[in-house]
Design a protein around this motif. Structure first.
Motif, mmCIF file in Angstrom:
data_model
loop_
_atom_site.group_PDB
_atom_site.id
_atom_site.type_symbol
_atom_site.label_atom_id
_atom_site.label_comp_id
_atom_site.label_asym_id
_atom_site.label_seq_id
_atom_site.Cartn_x
_atom_site.Cartn_y
_atom_site.Cartn_z
ATOM 1 N N ASP A 286 87.271 58.080 -4.487
ATOM 2 C CA ASP A 286 87.067 56.697 -4.941
ATOM 3 C C ASP A 286 86.386 55.843 -3.883
ATOM 4 O OD1 ASP A 286 88.322 57.410 -7.311
ATOM 5 O OD2 ASP A 286 90.239 56.465 -6.785
ATOM 6 N N ARG B 107 79.392 53.848 -1.545
ATOM 7 C CA ARG B 107 78.008 54.270 -1.785
ATOM 8 C C ARG B 107 77.344 53.336 -2.794
ATOM 9 N NH1 ARG B 107 75.722 56.673 -5.753
ATOM 10 N NH2 ARG B 107 77.624 57.519 -6.687
ATOM 11 N N GLN B 108 78.046 53.063 -3.895
ATOM 12 C CA GLN B 108 77.482 52.191 -4.934
ATOM 13 C C GLN B 108 77.291 50.761 -4.416
ATOM 14 O OE1 GLN B 108 80.326 52.909 -8.097
ATOM 15 N NE2 GLN B 108 79.177 54.682 -8.852
ATOM 16 N N GLU C 13 82.938 63.170 -4.284
ATOM 17 C CA GLU C 13 83.145 62.021 -5.163
ATOM 18 C C GLU C 13 83.959 62.367 -6.402
ATOM 19 O OE1 GLU C 13 79.640 59.752 -6.053
ATOM 20 O OE2 GLU C 13 79.326 59.200 -3.953
ATOM 21 N N LYS C 14 84.001 63.630 -6.766
ATOM 22 C CA LYS C 14 84.851 64.070 -7.881
ATOM 23 C C LYS C 14 86.278 64.352 -7.413
ATOM 24 C CE LYS C 14 81.783 66.886 -10.748
ATOM 25 N NZ LYS C 14 81.467 68.283 -10.949
ATOM 26 N N ARG D 20 82.619 56.889 -3.324
ATOM 27 C CA ARG D 20 81.813 56.454 -4.473
ATOM 28 C C ARG D 20 81.638 54.929 -4.478
ATOM 29 N NH1 ARG D 20 84.111 59.250 -7.718
ATOM 30 N NH2 ARG D 20 85.854 57.892 -8.242
ATOM 31 N N GLU D 21 82.740 54.172 -4.282
ATOM 32 C CA GLU D 21 82.657 52.709 -4.292
ATOM 33 C C GLU D 21 81.770 52.188 -3.159
ATOM 34 O OE1 GLU D 21 86.582 50.992 -4.352
ATOM 35 O OE2 GLU D 21 87.111 52.108 -6.168
ATOM 36 N N GLN E 35 73.339 59.294 -4.579
ATOM 37 C CA GLN E 35 74.040 60.403 -3.932
ATOM 38 C C GLN E 35 73.095 61.170 -3.014
ATOM 39 O OE1 GLN E 35 75.643 62.369 -7.438
ATOM 40 N NE2 GLN E 35 77.688 61.545 -6.997
#
Length: 189
Positions: free
Chosen positions: A19, A25-26, A50-51, A22-23, A32
């Motif tokens: 989490d 990075r976004q 990220e999974k 991913r957060e 990615q």
């Protein structure tokens, strides 16, 4: 690197890392692929991180944190815990359930300080590549005997003793005794 997952369960830290990566990075607007290139990891590895499907090495997670412009603890701490003074999350596990590293806390100093509690079962070994220039580690053995592997040098640290060394060189820890090894590790950078 050994796998964190035991008994087919996904530990919370893998969910936190997934989490948080991913957060972050976004939030930075990176794809990615762009983050993978910046961190020097494969896109496939980043997708799996990220999974929450893969245990990432501490060194790889450090590189991802640096590429995202955050400190290591930001990626492993629970999202509902903004205070890095107490993280208390397993970030590495060995083959034996008795072997693990728990990031206890991380607080900014001149740059940052991390406090870790480690356990290594008999015969277990952890090795890592060099940290960035200027990084140091402080080790305090609580129980057992720690063998510290440095380039051209092997040191034995007994319970109650400690050692400080520059970690900008490849290094590793092993438990070459039949009893459980427990030690504290401070990383300073």
């Amino acid at each position: 690197m050994s796998n964190i997952v035991h008994n087919n369960e996904r530990p919370d830290v893998l969910v936190h890392v997934a989490d948080n990566v991913r957060e972050r990075r976004q939030a930075t607007g990176l794809s990615q692929q762009a983050l993978a290139e910046r961190a020097g990891v494969s896109r496939r590895m980043l997708v799996n991180i990220e999974k929450g499907d893969v245990n990432v090495s501490l060194n790889t997670l450090d590189r991802i944190a640096e590429a995202l412009g955050v400190l290591f603890h930001v990626l492993v701490q629970p999202p509902d815990n903004p205070d890095s003074a107490r993280i208390n999350e397993i970030a590495w596990a060995g083959h034996s359930p008795q072997s693990h590293a728990t990031l206890l806390a991380s607080k900014p100093a001149r740059h940052a300080v991390e406090l870790w509690r480690w356990s290594l079962a008999s015969g277990e070994r952890y090795e890592t590549s060099a940290d960035s220039p200027g990084w140091h580690e402080m080790l305090l053995v609580i129980e057992g005997i720690l063998t510290l592997h440095l380039p051209g040098e092997t040191l034995t640290i007994e319970a109650g003793d400690f050692h400080v060394f520059p970690s900008d060189q490849p290094h590793g820890y092993s438990n070459d005794t039949p009893q459980l090894l427990r030690f504290m590790r401070n990383v300073l950078y």
